[in-house]
Design an enzyme around this catalytic site. Structure first.
Site, PDB file in Angstrom:
ATOM      1  N   THR A  28      24.063  -5.782 -49.967  1.00  0.00           N
ATOM      2  CA  THR A  28      24.127  -6.484 -51.247  1.00  0.00           C
ATOM      3  C   THR A  28      25.318  -7.442 -51.296  1.00  0.00           C
ATOM      4  O   THR A  28      26.449  -7.060 -51.012  1.00  0.00           O
ATOM      5  CB  THR A  28      24.256  -5.469 -52.395  1.00  0.00           C
ATOM      6  OG1 THR A  28      23.188  -4.529 -52.307  1.00  0.00           O
ATOM      7  CG2 THR A  28      24.237  -6.159 -53.750  1.00  0.00           C
ATOM      8  N   SER A  94      23.665  -0.682 -45.899  1.00  0.00           N
ATOM      9  CA  SER A  94      23.506  -0.559 -47.347  1.00  0.00           C
ATOM     10  C   SER A  94      22.090  -0.973 -47.760  1.00  0.00           C
ATOM     11  O   SER A  94      21.120  -0.381 -47.276  1.00  0.00           O
ATOM     12  CB  SER A  94      24.591  -1.356 -48.058  1.00  0.00           C
ATOM     13  OG  SER A  94      24.607  -1.087 -49.441  1.00  0.00           O
ATOM     14  N   LEU A  95      21.926  -1.957 -48.656  1.00  0.00           N
ATOM     15  CA  LEU A  95      20.581  -2.413 -48.984  1.00  0.00           C
ATOM     16  C   LEU A  95      19.838  -2.816 -47.717  1.00  0.00           C
ATOM     17  O   LEU A  95      18.630  -2.569 -47.593  1.00  0.00           O
ATOM     18  CB  LEU A  95      20.647  -3.598 -49.957  1.00  0.00           C
ATOM     19  CG  LEU A  95      19.317  -4.286 -50.287  1.00  0.00           C
ATOM     20  CD1 LEU A  95      18.322  -3.324 -50.910  1.00  0.00           C
ATOM     21  CD2 LEU A  95      19.546  -5.492 -51.208  1.00  0.00           C
ATOM     22  N   ASP A 216      32.338   7.391 -48.465  1.00  0.00           N
ATOM     23  CA  ASP A 216      31.446   6.476 -49.179  1.00  0.00           C
ATOM     24  C   ASP A 216      31.287   6.934 -50.633  1.00  0.00           C
ATOM     25  O   ASP A 216      30.695   7.978 -50.901  1.00  0.00           O
ATOM     26  CB  ASP A 216      30.085   6.419 -48.489  1.00  0.00           C
ATOM     27  CG  ASP A 216      29.238   5.242 -48.940  1.00  0.00           C
ATOM     28  OD1 ASP A 216      29.430   4.775 -50.078  1.00  0.00           O
ATOM     29  OD2 ASP A 216      28.382   4.794 -48.149  1.00  0.00           O
ATOM     30  N   HIS A 243      32.130   2.824 -47.844  1.00  0.00           N
ATOM     31  CA  HIS A 243      30.855   2.123 -47.834  1.00  0.00           C
ATOM     32  C   HIS A 243      30.983   0.740 -47.196  1.00  0.00           C
ATOM     33  O   HIS A 243      30.084   0.284 -46.497  1.00  0.00           O
ATOM     34  CB  HIS A 243      30.352   1.979 -49.272  1.00  0.00           C
ATOM     35  CG  HIS A 243      28.998   1.378 -49.390  1.00  0.00           C
ATOM     36  ND1 HIS A 243      27.837   2.110 -49.247  1.00  0.00           N
ATOM     37  CD2 HIS A 243      28.610   0.093 -49.636  1.00  0.00           C
ATOM     38  CE1 HIS A 243      26.801   1.316 -49.398  1.00  0.00           C
ATOM     39  NE2 HIS A 243      27.238   0.085 -49.629  1.00  0.00           N
TER      40      HIS A 243
END
Length: 268
Positions: A28, A94-95, A216, A243
């Site tokens: 993201t 992540s995304l 995270d 993260h």
């Protein structure tokens, strides 16, 4: 950079290197280049690297509506095909990890190996509440979002080592990175909130490494443990950091990915 039409959008992607295909999917608010530059530099001498900009990022253009994971999967597969990759290794953060996992479950025959960092199967209320805050902040004061992410995206060791000046410098740099991209960030955060790829995970057949950052706070490690449980024969590794490991410790992030690629390619 080349572009490919996927659905109603035009996807911009980076392609470089030579060798077997390696497709990289960003998180993201990032782009293919900003998320993956150190890894690309490390492997471009032995892989043909394709790194698309997902809807909401970089020079990719679409209709501006809601972003869905299945649309991002189509963009990734479209960029890979346009670059001439029939089969490829797949890495996501992540995304981008969610999209990579969904792509591997949707078209398992195309994926030689899969590495997913900071991914998740389904967004829970904890994550959704946090991501809603991102959306509210980026639309009102992106500097406040940048400040929030400094202590939620980084690991404990990094945060303890930072001086007051370093916190300010990092917040300024991230604010600049968000400049002009507020709408795209918000659209991707809405996509984060809507994630549920649970049904696709048992369909993944590629050798899979699930990478979990110990500190995270955005996608906590129990989500990666759930991925490892749902994906047949997946391997789970926990590494130090937060993260934002691709930005916090690019060398460690690159090392864990290249180690998996080396192990997989040695068996082919």
């Amino acid at each position: 950079m080349p572009v490919v039409t996927v659905g109603s959008g035009t996807v911009n992607y980076l392609v470089t290197g030579t060798g077997p295909g390696l497709v990289l999917v960003h998180g993201t608010g990032a782009t293919g280049e900003t998320n993956w530059a150190p890894l690309i530099e490390a492997v471009a001498d032995r892989f043909t690297v394709v790194a698309p900009d997902l809807s909401g990022s970089g020079a990719t253009v679409d209709g501006g509506g809601p972003i869905h994971v299945e649309d991002l999967v189509a963009q990734v597969l479209g960029a890979a095909g346009h670059a001439g990759l029939e089969r490829f290794h797949l890495v996501g953060h992540s995304l981008g990890a969610v999209v990579a996992l969904a792509a591997a479950g949707t078209r398992p025959e195309k994926v030689l190996s899969l590495t997913a960092h900071a991914g998740w199967a389904r967004t829970d209320p904890w994550m959704a509440f946090q991501m809603d805050l991102w959306i509210r902040l980026v639309r009102t004061d992106r500097e406040l979002l940048a400040r929030l992410l400094q202590f939620t995206a980084m690991g404990d060791t990094t945060l303890r080592a930072r001086s007051a000046e370093e916190f300010e410098q990092a917040a300024t740099a991230f604010t600049a990175m968000l400049g002009g991209a507020e709408d795209g960030f918000a659209r991707q955060a809405h996509a984060d909130i809507a994630v549920d790829i649970t049904e696709l995970l048992p369909r993944v057949t590629a050798p899979t490494l699930i990478v979990s950052s110990a500190d995270d706070r955005i996608v906590p490690p129990h989500h990666q443990r759930e991925l490892a449980r749902l994906i047949p024969h997946a391997e789970l590794v926990t590494v130090p950091g937060g993260h934002g490991l691709p930005f916090e410790d690019p060398a460690a992030f690159t090392a864990v990915i290249t180690d998996h690629l080396d192990r997989v390619t040695a068996t082919v």
